[in-house]
Design a protein around this motif. Structure first.
Motif, mmCIF file in Angstrom:
data_model
loop_
_atom_site.group_PDB
_atom_site.id
_atom_site.type_symbol
_atom_site.label_atom_id
_atom_site.label_comp_id
_atom_site.label_asym_id
_atom_site.label_seq_id
_atom_site.Cartn_x
_atom_site.Cartn_y
_atom_site.Cartn_z
ATOM 1 N N VAL A 281 0.816 -1.218 0.000
ATOM 2 C CA VAL A 281 0.000 0.000 0.000
ATOM 3 C C VAL A 281 0.845 1.261 0.000
ATOM 4 C CG1 VAL A 281 -0.240 0.283 2.506
ATOM 5 C CG2 VAL A 281 -2.117 0.983 1.009
ATOM 6 N N LEU A 282 2.112 1.170 0.409
ATOM 7 C CA LEU A 282 2.982 2.343 0.458
ATOM 8 C C LEU A 282 3.732 2.585 -0.846
ATOM 9 C CD1 LEU A 282 4.614 1.994 4.009
ATOM 10 C CD2 LEU A 282 2.614 3.366 3.350
ATOM 11 N N LEU A 283 3.834 1.600 -1.694
ATOM 12 C CA LEU A 283 4.683 1.673 -2.882
ATOM 13 C C LEU A 283 4.360 2.902 -3.725
ATOM 14 C CD1 LEU A 283 6.873 0.219 -4.554
ATOM 15 C CD2 LEU A 283 5.016 -0.932 -5.782
ATOM 16 N N GLY A 284 5.393 3.728 -3.967
ATOM 17 C CA GLY A 284 5.236 4.897 -4.797
ATOM 18 C C GLY A 284 4.608 6.100 -4.116
ATOM 19 N N THR A 299 9.985 8.742 -0.840
ATOM 20 C CA THR A 299 9.014 7.933 -1.572
ATOM 21 C C THR A 299 9.277 6.458 -1.292
ATOM 22 O OG1 THR A 299 8.904 9.596 -3.327
ATOM 23 C CG2 THR A 299 8.074 7.387 -3.837
ATOM 24 N N ALA A 300 8.231 5.735 -0.887
ATOM 25 C CA ALA A 300 8.369 4.296 -0.626
ATOM 26 C C ALA A 300 8.680 3.577 -1.927
ATOM 27 C CB ALA A 300 7.094 3.749 0.000
ATOM 28 N N ASP A 301 9.718 2.739 -1.898
ATOM 29 C CA ASP A 301 10.205 2.077 -3.109
ATOM 30 C C ASP A 301 10.241 0.562 -2.941
ATOM 31 O OD1 ASP A 301 11.275 2.317 -5.798
ATOM 32 O OD2 ASP A 301 13.213 1.719 -4.966
ATOM 33 N N GLY A 302 9.323 0.034 -2.144
ATOM 34 C CA GLY A 302 9.256 -1.406 -1.973
ATOM 35 C C GLY A 302 10.006 -1.893 -0.750
ATOM 36 N N ARG A 310 12.512 0.169 1.621
ATOM 37 C CA ARG A 310 13.325 0.992 0.730
ATOM 38 C C ARG A 310 12.685 2.378 0.645
ATOM 39 N NH1 ARG A 310 16.610 -1.073 -3.225
ATOM 40 N NH2 ARG A 310 15.731 0.439 -4.711
ATOM 41 N N LEU A 311 13.415 3.380 1.096
ATOM 42 C CA LEU A 311 12.919 4.760 1.052
ATOM 43 C C LEU A 311 13.797 5.574 0.110
ATOM 44 C CD1 LEU A 311 10.868 6.800 2.294
ATOM 45 C CD2 LEU A 311 12.661 7.378 3.953
ATOM 46 N N ARG A 312 13.186 6.079 -0.963
ATOM 47 C CA ARG A 312 13.924 6.909 -1.915
ATOM 48 C C ARG A 312 13.880 8.358 -1.427
ATOM 49 N NH1 ARG A 312 15.780 5.956 -6.829
ATOM 50 N NH2 ARG A 312 14.556 4.029 -6.978
ATOM 51 N N LEU A 313 15.038 8.885 -1.087
ATOM 52 C CA LEU A 313 15.140 10.239 -0.557
ATOM 53 C C LEU A 313 15.030 11.272 -1.680
ATOM 54 C CD1 LEU A 313 18.046 9.632 1.980
ATOM 55 C CD2 LEU A 313 15.581 9.542 2.398
ATOM 56 N N PRO A 314 14.761 12.536 -1.345
ATOM 57 C CA PRO A 314 14.618 13.570 -2.384
ATOM 58 C C PRO A 314 15.830 13.692 -3.303
ATOM 59 C CG PRO A 314 13.758 14.372 -0.308
ATOM 60 C CD PRO A 314 14.391 13.048 -0.013
ATOM 61 N N ASP A 315 17.028 13.336 -2.812
ATOM 62 C CA ASP A 315 18.217 13.427 -3.669
ATOM 63 C C ASP A 315 18.455 12.166 -4.495
ATOM 64 O OD1 ASP A 315 19.124 11.589 -1.841
ATOM 65 O OD2 ASP A 315 20.688 12.861 -0.983
ATOM 66 N N GLY A 316 17.514 11.214 -4.425
ATOM 67 C CA GLY A 316 17.610 9.997 -5.225
ATOM 68 C C GLY A 316 18.249 8.819 -4.529
ATOM 69 N N ARG A 317 18.913 9.038 -3.405
ATOM 70 C CA ARG A 317 19.533 7.926 -2.680
ATOM 71 C C ARG A 317 18.459 7.024 -2.064
ATOM 72 N NH1 ARG A 317 21.880 9.128 1.796
ATOM 73 N NH2 ARG A 317 21.008 11.235 1.966
ATOM 74 N N ILE A 318 18.795 5.724 -1.907
ATOM 75 C CA ILE A 318 17.904 4.762 -1.264
ATOM 76 C C ILE A 318 18.385 4.513 0.156
ATOM 77 C CG2 ILE A 318 17.040 2.395 -1.256
ATOM 78 C CD1 ILE A 318 15.810 4.027 -3.450
ATOM 79 N N GLU A 319 17.508 4.718 1.108
ATOM 80 C CA GLU A 319 17.800 4.441 2.511
ATOM 81 C C GLU A 319 17.004 3.209 2.923
ATOM 82 O OE1 GLU A 319 19.495 5.606 6.372
ATOM 83 O OE2 GLU A 319 19.777 6.519 4.384
#
Length: 345
Positions: A281-284, A299-302, A310-319
């Motif tokens: 439900v969080l994806l995207g 942005t939730a990225d799975g 997987r959290l995509r940060l505003p600068d594009g990095r995945i945390e």
């Protein structure tokens, strides 16, 4: 507390269900090798459990209605599992099914043991938050697992449990529902319908056991919800408009849980990732994750194979997020799904 199906009350129930007309007390007594008084006492036991049994004078008794409850006499005959639910404990009320099962686990209860309560007086969610557990409308139960895996793998178990729950609920709901919310919730639409709490007991040599607590809003109606939960909670009945038979649902859920748990023990989370992505439900979505180290937004990225978000940060990095509360960044009812949301079981 009930643990066995082969009891005098169950045998009387089976005879009542099979009878084409009223069941004679004398015939039941003779067949069961009991006195007529003993048969009457078993009838009373069944009535207390919620069965409607009408007396027809000297003609005997007729079963006219069965309870919509997870009593052993309704759940155990429906089980298709090898072990899950075969050790079954039913309580009318308890502070917490997880607490009861934890005590049974410490005394050596076998894997697959289930504790079910009609009502919880002090149900618990993550971070010791209270869970709303009204009687007669939900499924509140705990399942004992004794996995032979490394401790680190257990962090992904709530997601596997969540998928099993979602698959069991899906036949009662519109296509695409329900959805899994990392790390331990089930949503229907944009509202919470189920919470999952996994409590690990581990020693230096590995996992001793995991108590999995599951609470599902089954036949809960909107007017029964506290005011603070009405905008963020839902149930199967509220979403689908029909009453669901709780014993059938629990038996089906235990079957899903047993199969998915076996696959998870063999292969971890990897074989579940596609199913999880389909129900995520969080994806995207834009979310904020509240963590002990501070909040992060992105942005939730799975989900990763180890169960981390997987959290995509505003600068594009995945945390990779291993623990925390994820909140969808939207207005009104979805702006804050923290303390109130975790009260729903």
């Amino acid at each position: 507390m009930s643990t066995a199906l082969d009891t005098p009350a169950t045998r009387v129930l089976q005879m009542l269900a099979a009878a084409e007309g009223p069941l004679s007390g004398e015939a039941a007594a003779e067949r069961l090798k009991l006195s007529r008084t003993a048969v009457w006492k078993q009838i009373e036991v069944l009535r207390v459990s919620g069965y409607t049994i009408v007396a027809h004078g000297r003609n005997g008794y007729r079963l006219t209605a069965v309870p919509n409850a997870a009593v052993p006499t309704e759940v155990l005959p429906r089980l298709r599992t090898r072990t899950f639910g075969h050790a079954y404990h039913y309580l009318a009320s308890t502070p917490s099914t997880n607490a009861v099962l934890s005590r049974l686990a410490a005394r050596g209860a076998p894997e697959g043991t289930v504790v079910v309560a009609e009502r919880q007086e002090a149900g618990r969610g993550r971070m010791s938050r209270g869970w709303f557990s009204p009687p007669d409308t939900g499924l509140y139960f705990s399942l004992l697992l004794r996995p032979t895996v490394e401790v680190a793998r257990v962090t992904s178990l709530p997601l596997v449990v969540g998928l099993a729950v979602a698959d069991a609920l899906a036949p009662h709901l519109p296509a695409g529902e329900p959805r899994v919310k990392w790390p331990n919730d089930i949503w229907i639409g944009d509202r919470k319908a189920c919470g999952i709490l996994c409590e690990l007991q581990a020693e230096i040599d590995g996992v001793q056991h995991v108590v999995v607590g599951i609470g599902i809003n089954v036949n809960l109606e909107a007017r029964a919800l506290p005011v603070e939960l009405r905008s963020i909670a839902t149930s199967l009945k509220m979403a689908a408009g029909v009453t669901v038979q709780r014993a059938e649902l629990l038996a089906a859920l235990l079957d899903h849980l047993e199969r998915d748990y076996a696959a998870w023990q063999r292969q971890g989370l990897a074989p579940f990732l596609k199913r999880l992505r389909d129900r995520d439900v969080l994806l995207g979505r834009s979310i904020t994750v509240e963590r002990a180290a501070g909040a992060l937004s992105g942005t939730a990225d799975g989900v990763n194979p180890d169960g981390s978000l997987r959290l995509r940060l505003p600068d594009g990095r995945i945390e990779s997020i291993y623990s925390g509360d994820a909140h969808v960044r939207r207005s009104a009812t979805l702006a804050d799904l923290s303390d109130s949301s975790d009260r729903i079981r």
